[in-house]
Design an enzyme around this catalytic site. Structure first.
Site, mmCIF file in Angstrom:
data_model
loop_
_atom_site.group_PDB
_atom_site.id
_atom_site.type_symbol
_atom_site.label_atom_id
_atom_site.label_comp_id
_atom_site.label_asym_id
_atom_site.label_seq_id
_atom_site.Cartn_x
_atom_site.Cartn_y
_atom_site.Cartn_z
ATOM 1 N N ASP A 33 55.341 55.948 43.314
ATOM 2 C CA ASP A 33 56.524 56.808 43.396
ATOM 3 C C ASP A 33 57.561 56.330 42.379
ATOM 4 O OD1 ASP A 33 57.586 58.844 45.902
ATOM 5 O OD2 ASP A 33 59.070 58.106 44.452
ATOM 6 N N THR A 120 52.325 74.631 46.915
ATOM 7 C CA THR A 120 53.250 75.420 47.722
ATOM 8 C C THR A 120 52.863 76.893 47.755
ATOM 9 O OG1 THR A 120 55.524 76.240 47.748
ATOM 10 C CG2 THR A 120 54.706 75.529 45.638
ATOM 11 N N ASP A 121 53.269 77.573 48.823
ATOM 12 C CA ASP A 121 53.048 79.031 48.884
ATOM 13 C C ASP A 121 53.932 79.781 47.880
ATOM 14 O OD1 ASP A 121 55.514 78.675 50.151
ATOM 15 O OD2 ASP A 121 54.955 79.707 51.994
ATOM 16 N N GLU A 122 54.939 79.100 47.319
ATOM 17 C CA GLU A 122 55.849 79.797 46.400
ATOM 18 C C GLU A 122 55.158 80.238 45.112
ATOM 19 O OE1 GLU A 122 59.759 78.266 45.866
ATOM 20 O OE2 GLU A 122 59.911 77.541 47.922
ATOM 21 N N TYR A 147 61.009 76.188 39.641
ATOM 22 C CA TYR A 147 60.206 75.276 40.478
ATOM 23 C C TYR A 147 58.802 75.840 40.695
ATOM 24 C CZ TYR A 147 58.214 73.501 44.843
ATOM 25 O OH TYR A 147 57.347 73.011 45.796
ATOM 26 N N SER A 148 58.733 77.074 41.211
ATOM 27 C CA SER A 148 57.407 77.589 41.597
ATOM 28 C C SER A 148 56.530 77.848 40.377
ATOM 29 C CB SER A 148 57.538 78.840 42.460
ATOM 30 O OG SER A 148 58.316 79.821 41.845
ATOM 31 N N LYS A 151 54.914 74.542 39.635
ATOM 32 C CA LYS A 151 53.845 74.245 40.609
ATOM 33 C C LYS A 151 52.624 75.135 40.330
ATOM 34 C CE LYS A 151 53.855 71.807 43.685
ATOM 35 N NZ LYS A 151 53.504 70.358 43.832
ATOM 36 N N HIS A 273 66.404 84.850 44.585
ATOM 37 C CA HIS A 273 65.999 84.340 45.915
ATOM 38 C C HIS A 273 64.763 85.063 46.466
ATOM 39 C CE1 HIS A 273 67.860 82.908 50.004
ATOM 40 N NE2 HIS A 273 66.596 82.514 49.850
HETATM 41 P P1 NAD Z 1 60.391 65.399 48.019
HETATM 42 O O1 NAD Z 1 61.286 65.931 46.982
HETATM 43 O O2 NAD Z 1 60.953 65.019 49.351
HETATM 44 O O3 NAD Z 1 59.617 64.092 47.489
HETATM 45 C C1 NAD Z 1 59.044 64.062 46.209
HETATM 46 C C2 NAD Z 1 58.659 62.612 45.904
HETATM 47 O O4 NAD Z 1 58.027 62.580 44.611
HETATM 48 C C3 NAD Z 1 59.846 61.657 45.857
HETATM 49 O O5 NAD Z 1 59.544 60.461 46.525
HETATM 50 C C4 NAD Z 1 60.045 61.409 44.358
HETATM 51 O O6 NAD Z 1 60.590 60.128 44.073
HETATM 52 C C5 NAD Z 1 58.613 61.527 43.859
HETATM 53 N N1 NAD Z 1 58.526 61.893 42.433
HETATM 54 C C6 NAD Z 1 59.127 62.943 41.815
HETATM 55 N N2 NAD Z 1 58.833 62.934 40.497
HETATM 56 C C7 NAD Z 1 58.013 61.869 40.291
HETATM 57 C C8 NAD Z 1 57.376 61.328 39.154
HETATM 58 N N3 NAD Z 1 57.544 61.881 37.930
HETATM 59 N N4 NAD Z 1 56.603 60.234 39.297
HETATM 60 C C9 NAD Z 1 56.435 59.643 40.519
HETATM 61 N N5 NAD Z 1 57.034 60.119 41.641
HETATM 62 C C10 NAD Z 1 57.824 61.201 41.522
HETATM 63 O O7 NAD Z 1 59.230 66.476 48.178
HETATM 64 P P2 NAD Z 1 58.402 66.972 49.459
HETATM 65 O O8 NAD Z 1 59.162 68.033 50.131
HETATM 66 O O9 NAD Z 1 57.942 65.784 50.179
HETATM 67 O O10 NAD Z 1 57.159 67.672 48.722
HETATM 68 C C11 NAD Z 1 55.991 66.934 48.403
HETATM 69 C C12 NAD Z 1 54.964 67.866 47.779
HETATM 70 O O11 NAD Z 1 54.659 68.931 48.686
HETATM 71 C C13 NAD Z 1 55.437 68.544 46.487
HETATM 72 O O12 NAD Z 1 54.352 68.605 45.598
HETATM 73 C C14 NAD Z 1 55.851 69.941 46.947
HETATM 74 O O13 NAD Z 1 55.717 70.875 45.892
HETATM 75 C C15 NAD Z 1 54.846 70.180 48.048
HETATM 76 N N6 NAD Z 1 55.278 71.123 49.116
HETATM 77 C C16 NAD Z 1 56.461 70.947 49.757
HETATM 78 C C17 NAD Z 1 56.795 71.798 50.805
HETATM 79 C C18 NAD Z 1 58.077 71.632 51.584
HETATM 80 O O14 NAD Z 1 58.394 72.458 52.439
HETATM 81 N N7 NAD Z 1 58.850 70.581 51.377
HETATM 82 C C19 NAD Z 1 55.935 72.844 51.160
HETATM 83 C C20 NAD Z 1 54.725 72.995 50.446
HETATM 84 C C21 NAD Z 1 54.406 72.114 49.437
HETATM 85 O O1 DAU Z 2 57.630 77.382 50.798
HETATM 86 C C1 DAU Z 2 57.430 76.042 50.460
HETATM 87 C C2 DAU Z 2 58.662 75.519 49.752
HETATM 88 O O2 DAU Z 2 59.654 75.345 50.769
HETATM 89 C C3 DAU Z 2 58.425 74.192 49.026
HETATM 90 O O3 DAU Z 2 57.512 74.422 47.977
HETATM 91 C C4 DAU Z 2 59.750 73.656 48.449
HETATM 92 O O4 DAU Z 2 59.538 72.403 47.844
HETATM 93 C C5 DAU Z 2 60.733 73.513 49.591
HETATM 94 O O5 DAU Z 2 61.982 73.078 49.090
HETATM 95 C C6 DAU Z 2 60.891 74.849 50.308
HETATM 96 O O6 DAU Z 2 61.519 75.817 49.437
HETATM 97 P P1 DAU Z 2 62.665 76.822 49.953
HETATM 98 O O7 DAU Z 2 63.471 77.233 48.805
HETATM 99 O O8 DAU Z 2 62.077 77.865 50.826
HETATM 100 O O9 DAU Z 2 63.476 75.791 50.923
HETATM 101 P P2 DAU Z 2 65.042 75.457 51.109
HETATM 102 O O10 DAU Z 2 65.098 74.453 52.207
HETATM 103 O O11 DAU Z 2 65.720 75.157 49.846
HETATM 104 O O12 DAU Z 2 65.599 76.854 51.648
HETATM 105 C C7 DAU Z 2 65.031 77.537 52.756
HETATM 106 C C8 DAU Z 2 65.723 78.878 52.896
HETATM 107 O O13 DAU Z 2 67.076 78.662 53.317
HETATM 108 C C9 DAU Z 2 65.818 79.644 51.591
HETATM 109 O O14 DAU Z 2 65.665 81.033 51.865
HETATM 110 C C10 DAU Z 2 67.234 79.355 51.082
HETATM 111 C C11 DAU Z 2 68.013 79.201 52.367
HETATM 112 N N1 DAU Z 2 69.156 78.251 52.348
HETATM 113 C C12 DAU Z 2 68.967 77.009 51.812
HETATM 114 C C13 DAU Z 2 69.988 76.086 51.832
HETATM 115 C C14 DAU Z 2 69.813 74.712 51.227
HETATM 116 C C15 DAU Z 2 70.360 78.605 52.949
HETATM 117 O O15 DAU Z 2 70.532 79.739 53.465
HETATM 118 N N2 DAU Z 2 71.371 77.688 52.979
HETATM 119 C C16 DAU Z 2 71.241 76.434 52.441
HETATM 120 O O16 DAU Z 2 72.212 75.637 52.521
#
Ligand code: NAD
Ligand code: DAU
Length: 331
Positions: A33, A120-122, A147-148, A151, A273
């Site tokens: 990491d 991600t589903d995005e 972002y998406s 990915k 959005h």
């Molecule tokens: P996060 O942002 O909480 O954590 C990401 C981690 O990756 C951090 O520890 C960061 O330090 C590390 N990182 C980032 N860039 C790096 C690099 N260049 N080298 C080494 N480490 C690095 O993310 P998360 O929410 O835990 O998501 C993890 C994975 O799951 C991602 O690939 C994301 O696209 C995917 N994902 C997330 C969600 C969600 O809802 N959070 C849903 C579906 C998929």
């Molecule tokens: O669908 C999977 C994705 O879910 C992952 O790939 C991403 O890494 C993860 O961040 C997440 O993306 P979203 O954009 O859906 O999540 P976020 O938590 O940023 O926002 C969720 C929803 O809430 C979105 O419609 C935006 C809205 N939102 C977000 C924030 C931060 C608000 O209404 N208010 C807020 O303050």
């Protein structure tokens, strides 16, 4: 098994490491990491003496090569993950998500190491609110955000490396996770910690956007099923039939935290959005026998609220900076 977990200090990665050591205590875990703003040493502190923790960037070829060469399998979580940050500055997303995945792929190609790529589903873009359909493995890629799109680029690299070089990889595309150790920039922890610190909750636009919520442990259990028995070259969709609009999620949080239902601010909507995500996970259920266990969303939210209430020392130091950034963006 010697397992390399990239991004294991982030939200899902750290929960994956905890789940792995709980349920497969013989697995030898190495975390790579970079400790960006999203990485947390404290999230791994409870298991620090049971893992090897390497601070390094997934774009650093020699570091990645050595660690991949010493592993039987790689689970690749490391990425830049927050859509709002990508809109403000896409460059780190190209670096970590595209070049980083390319670097991991080249290393697994050289060493023949099994790879599971977490996505991600995005990547599928969004659905209309009244569309009866959900995303499936054959839905065309149509990403909306910086972002998406990075990915999606990473996923396509993985598919190409499987076909062109015979790399042994699987991909999963999961919906929105919630649970402990999620960064306070994200929707659910942001609202919980706003309320815990005397701030008001913040809703983008009217809050009609729909997300398909899944508990992080259900996501990670599915990753383990795919790593163990997934078919090489396949994409699996992970979701727990948890579609809810943002306003409903916020109102549930407000009720669970004893607030008035209108105790929130409407703030500037996110550019571009995505309206709705929805996952059809039937292939994962029928072929790999996975099913979610955290199916009561309200009790999952209650446990998550309790976790943030009990762990202010973890998120407290991050909160002011995150809110200052949001304030500058009008959110
Ligand atoms: P996060 O942002 O909480 O954590 C990401 C981690 O990756 C951090 O520890 C960061 O330090 C590390 N990182 C980032 N860039 C790096 C690099 N260049 N080298 C080494 N480490 C690095 O993310 P998360 O929410 O835990 O998501 C993890 C994975 O799951 C991602 O690939 C994301 O696209 C995917 N994902 C997330 C969600 C969600 O809802 N959070 C849903 C579906 C998929
Ligand atoms: O669908 C999977 C994705 O879910 C992952 O790939 C991403 O890494 C993860 O961040 C997440 O993306 P979203 O954009 O859906 O999540 P976020 O938590 O940023 O926002 C969720 C929803 O809430 C979105 O419609 C935006 C809205 N939102 C977000 C924030 C931060 C608000 O209404 N208010 C807020 O303050």
């Amino acid at each position: 098994m010697r397992l390399l977990v990239t991004g294991g200090a982030g939200f899902i990665g750290a929960n994956f490491v905890h789940l792995t050591l709980r349920e497969n205590p013989d697995v030898d875990v190495t975390v790579l990491d970079a400790f960006t703003y999203a990485g947390s040493r404290e999230a791994l502190a409870p298991v620090a003496d049971r893992i090897r923790l390497v601070t390094g960037d997934i774009t650093d070829g020699p570091v990645v090569d050595a660690l991949v060469g010493a592993a039987d399998a790689v689970v690749h979580f490391a990425a830049e993950t927050h859509v709002d940050n990508a809109l403000a500055d896409p460059a780190p997303f190209l670096h970590s998500n595209v070049i980083g995945t390319f670097t991991v792929l080249e290393a697994v190609r050289r060493h023949g190491t099994r790879l599971h790529h977490v996505s991600t589903d995005e990547v599928y873009g969004d659905l209309a609110l009244d569309d009866p359909g959900r995303f499936t493995e054959s839905t065309p890629y149509n990403p909306s955000s910086p972002y998406s799109s990075t990915k999606a680029s990473a996923d396509l690299l993985v598919r190409a490396w499987v076909r062109s070089y015979g790399v042994r990889a699987t991909i999963s595309n999961c919906s929105n996770n919630y649970g402990p150790y999620q960064h306070v920039e994200k929707f659910i922890p942001r609202q919980i910690t706003n309320l815990l610190t005397g701030r008001r909750a913040k809703l983008y636009g009217a809050g009609a956007n729909v997300r398909d919520w899944i508990h992080v442990d259900d996501h990670n259990a599915a990753v383990w099923r795919i790593l163990a028995d997934g078919e090489i070259g396949r994409t699996y969709l992970i979701g727990a039939d948890g579609e809810r609009d943002n306003l409903s999620v916020l109102r549930t949080l407000l009720r669970l935290m004893d607030r008035d239902p209108d105790d929130f601010d409407h703030v500037t909507d996110r550019a571009g959005h995505d309206l709705r995500y929805a996952i059809d996970a039937s292939a994962l259920r029928s072929e790999l026998g996975w099913k979610p266990t955290h199916t009561d969303f309200e009790s999952g939210l209650r446990a998550t609220i309790d976790w943030y209430r009990d762990n202010e020392s973890w998120w407290g130091p991050l909160k002011n900076d995150v809110e200052a950034t949001y304030a500058r963006r009008g959110q």
